[in-house]
Motif scaffolding. Structure first.
Motif, PDB file in Angstrom:
ATOM      1  N   SER A  21      45.259  45.535  40.770  1.00 14.30           N
ATOM      2  CA  SER A  21      44.029  44.767  40.920  1.00 14.30           C
ATOM      3  C   SER A  21      43.301  44.483  39.605  1.00 14.30           C
ATOM      4  O   SER A  21      42.519  43.532  39.524  1.00 14.30           O
ATOM      5  CB  SER A  21      43.075  45.511  41.865  1.00 14.30           C
ATOM      6  OG  SER A  21      43.714  45.799  43.094  1.00 14.30           O
ATOM      7  N   SER A  37      47.266  43.889  47.281  1.00 18.58           N
ATOM      8  CA  SER A  37      47.077  44.039  45.843  1.00 18.58           C
ATOM      9  C   SER A  37      47.462  45.432  45.356  1.00 18.58           C
ATOM     10  O   SER A  37      46.682  46.372  45.482  1.00 18.58           O
ATOM     11  CB  SER A  37      45.605  43.760  45.479  1.00 18.58           C
ATOM     12  OG  SER A  37      45.392  43.955  44.103  1.00 18.58           O
ATOM     13  N   ALA A  79      43.859  46.794  48.750  1.00 23.32           N
ATOM     14  CA  ALA A  79      44.326  47.316  47.470  1.00 23.32           C
ATOM     15  C   ALA A  79      44.776  48.764  47.633  1.00 23.32           C
ATOM     16  O   ALA A  79      44.199  49.521  48.410  1.00 23.32           O
ATOM     17  CB  ALA A  79      43.219  47.235  46.422  1.00 23.32           C
ATOM     18  N   ILE A 105      41.543  41.272  51.633  1.00 23.07           N
ATOM     19  CA  ILE A 105      42.369  41.833  50.568  1.00 23.07           C
ATOM     20  C   ILE A 105      42.486  43.338  50.808  1.00 23.07           C
ATOM     21  O   ILE A 105      41.491  43.994  51.122  1.00 23.07           O
ATOM     22  CB  ILE A 105      41.745  41.588  49.181  1.00 23.07           C
ATOM     23  CG1 ILE A 105      41.633  40.090  48.890  1.00 23.07           C
ATOM     24  CG2 ILE A 105      42.556  42.285  48.086  1.00 23.07           C
ATOM     25  CD1 ILE A 105      40.825  39.768  47.640  1.00 23.07           C
ATOM     26  N   TRP A 122      37.180  43.419  51.202  1.00 19.58           N
ATOM     27  CA  TRP A 122      38.044  44.242  50.361  1.00 19.58           C
ATOM     28  C   TRP A 122      38.289  45.567  51.075  1.00 19.58           C
ATOM     29  O   TRP A 122      37.363  46.289  51.425  1.00 19.58           O
ATOM     30  CB  TRP A 122      37.378  44.497  49.018  1.00 19.58           C
ATOM     31  CG  TRP A 122      38.218  45.274  48.042  1.00 19.58           C
ATOM     32  CD1 TRP A 122      38.335  46.629  47.952  1.00 19.58           C
ATOM     33  CD2 TRP A 122      39.068  44.738  47.021  1.00 19.58           C
ATOM     34  NE1 TRP A 122      39.199  46.974  46.938  1.00 19.58           N
ATOM     35  CE2 TRP A 122      39.666  45.833  46.345  1.00 19.58           C
ATOM     36  CE3 TRP A 122      39.381  43.444  46.599  1.00 19.58           C
ATOM     37  CZ2 TRP A 122      40.558  45.670  45.285  1.00 19.58           C
ATOM     38  CZ3 TRP A 122      40.263  43.280  45.548  1.00 19.58           C
ATOM     39  CH2 TRP A 122      40.838  44.382  44.900  1.00 19.58           C
ATOM     40  N   TYR A 173      41.722  36.253  42.510  1.00 18.33           N
ATOM     41  CA  TYR A 173      41.700  36.430  43.959  1.00 18.33           C
ATOM     42  C   TYR A 173      40.569  35.609  44.584  1.00 18.33           C
ATOM     43  O   TYR A 173      40.744  34.981  45.625  1.00 18.33           O
ATOM     44  CB  TYR A 173      41.498  37.905  44.321  1.00 18.33           C
ATOM     45  CG  TYR A 173      42.616  38.844  43.948  1.00 18.33           C
ATOM     46  CD1 TYR A 173      43.848  38.375  43.516  1.00 18.33           C
ATOM     47  CD2 TYR A 173      42.439  40.224  44.032  1.00 18.33           C
ATOM     48  CE1 TYR A 173      44.873  39.258  43.178  1.00 18.33           C
ATOM     49  CE2 TYR A 173      43.458  41.111  43.703  1.00 18.33           C
ATOM     50  CZ  TYR A 173      44.659  40.628  43.277  1.00 18.33           C
ATOM     51  OH  TYR A 173      45.656  41.503  42.942  1.00 18.33           O
ATOM     52  N   ASN A 218      42.496  40.923  38.069  1.00 18.15           N
ATOM     53  CA  ASN A 218      42.921  39.892  39.024  1.00 18.15           C
ATOM     54  C   ASN A 218      41.834  39.443  39.991  1.00 18.15           C
ATOM     55  O   ASN A 218      42.046  38.493  40.744  1.00 18.15           O
ATOM     56  CB  ASN A 218      44.117  40.403  39.843  1.00 18.15           C
ATOM     57  CG  ASN A 218      45.427  40.308  39.082  1.00 18.15           C
ATOM     58  OD1 ASN A 218      45.620  39.405  38.280  1.00 18.15           O
ATOM     59  ND2 ASN A 218      46.319  41.253  39.340  1.00 18.15           N
ATOM     60  N   VAL A 219      40.697  40.119  40.001  1.00 20.51           N
ATOM     61  CA  VAL A 219      39.695  39.833  41.035  1.00 20.51           C
ATOM     62  C   VAL A 219      39.187  38.396  40.964  1.00 20.51           C
ATOM     63  O   VAL A 219      39.006  37.733  41.996  1.00 20.51           O
ATOM     64  CB  VAL A 219      38.530  40.839  40.965  1.00 20.51           C
ATOM     65  CG1 VAL A 219      37.422  40.460  41.946  1.00 20.51           C
ATOM     66  CG2 VAL A 219      39.035  42.251  41.280  1.00 20.51           C
TER      67      VAL A 219
END
Length: 332
Positions: free
Chosen positions: A224, A221, A243, A241, A262, A231, A227-228
């Motif tokens: 971000s 990503s 980022a 994920i 994350w 996702y 977009n969470v």
């Protein structure tokens, strides 16, 4: 040799302001024990350069931007053991030190390596920062191996990091690479680099789930914000994920139900903290071999033969446009 030419910034200004980037003369950097002094032949411009320029405090002392570089070792510090005068090197620098937009640049040998013999300085300069970012994402954050399978979703696949991440994943893992791109040149670029499927990020939920109904295993990503929630819908339970951005107020609670991990990736972490520094030299050395073996290719799509404020201003404009495919390089 006591002074050198460079391109500096004294404050945060729009790129079309002639003072945003200025030709300057400064002292040649002094070497720390592990440093090599590199005569810079080419640099590339990355989004981090744009971000730094836009947030610079006003100062009487210029800030020299630039991270990626390819050049020739001119001198070495007393503790240097892995590089020698005359070596052709490439690297992505250290965000806490003056940058590469200069005639000469000092860099710790442990984050530099010999460049691919098959690439020009310009073609080599496109790769280090994005390669390190992609490599650390794939093989550290995601812990992928040669036998790893599953679906890897690369957002912004035609950008600098995405362009090399596709290649690394297809060369060194068994994952299926799903790339996102919306414009036809970007879609063609991602496909030519080896992406198995290209989807449109403007329809991320629908197209990702149509392509991977059981969910995405790994997601990169670069953008971000906003977009969470998407996702959370498209990832499989216990997916990962990574980022590289840091939008303010980012809320990750939507990922909890599926226990989605994350990760953050900042390729400057090692140099900032002096942590496991040689890892980046090793991965750049391995990348150079993969390039020379014909398994990876440079991601440069535009070279500007004007290593000065005007040339770099043009490169900054290209990156700021948000429409770059691959990388832009400024070379001597």
């Amino acid at each position: 040799m006591h002074t050198m030419t460079a391109v500096g910034s004294f404050s945060a200004l729009p790129i079309d302001d002639p003072d945003a980037l200025q030709d300057i003369t400064v002292d040649v950097p002094e070497l720390r024990p592990h440093d090599v002094l590199v005569q810079v032949r080419a640099v590339s411009v990355n989004p981090v350069d744009i971000k730094r320029r836009a947030t610079l405090p006003t100062s009487a002392t210029p800030t020299i931007l630039g991270h990626d570089a390819a050049g020739v070792v001119e001198a070495v510090g007393p503790a240097v053991t892995t590089l020698s005068v005359g070596d052709e090197v490439w690297y992505a620098g250290d965000i806490s030190r003056p940058g590469t937009n200069a005639e000469f640049h000092a860099v710790d040998e442990r984050i530099a390596a010999r460049k691919p013999q098959s690439l020009s300085f310009a073609d080599a300069a496109a790769l280090p920062l994005t390669t390190i970012t992609a490599w650390e994402t794939l093989f550290e954050r995601f812990a992928l191996t040669a036998g790893s399978t599953g679906d890897l979703l690369v957002l912004g696949a035609a950008g600098g990091v995405g362009s090399i991440m596709i290649q690394l994943a297809k060369t060194l893992t068994k994952t299926r690479v799903i790339a996102t791109a919306s414009r036809e040149p970007s879609r063609t670029w991602a496909t030519n680099l080896g992406a198995d499927v290209v989807i449109n990020h403007h329809n991320l939920r629908e197209e990702a789930l149509a392509t991977a109904p059981d969910g995405i295993d790994y997601l990169f990503s670069p953008h971000s914000a906003g977009n969470v929630d998407a996702y959370a819908e498209i990832m499989r339970p216990f997916g990962h994920i990574t980022a590289i951005d840091e939008p303010p107020g980012l809320d990750l609670v939507a990922l909890k139900e599926k226990s989605i991990a994350w990760h953050w990736e900042l390729m400057f972490t090692r140099s900032l903290f002096g942590f496991d520094m040689s890892y980046q030299q090793e991965l750049l050395t391995r990348t150079a071999q993969l390039v020379d073996d014909g398994k990876l290719r440079s991601t440069v799509t535009k070279t500007i033969a004007s290593f000065d404020a005007e040339g770099l201003r043009q490169a900054h404009r290209d990156v700021e446009s948000g429409r770059m495919v691959g990388k832009v390089v400024v070379a001597r």
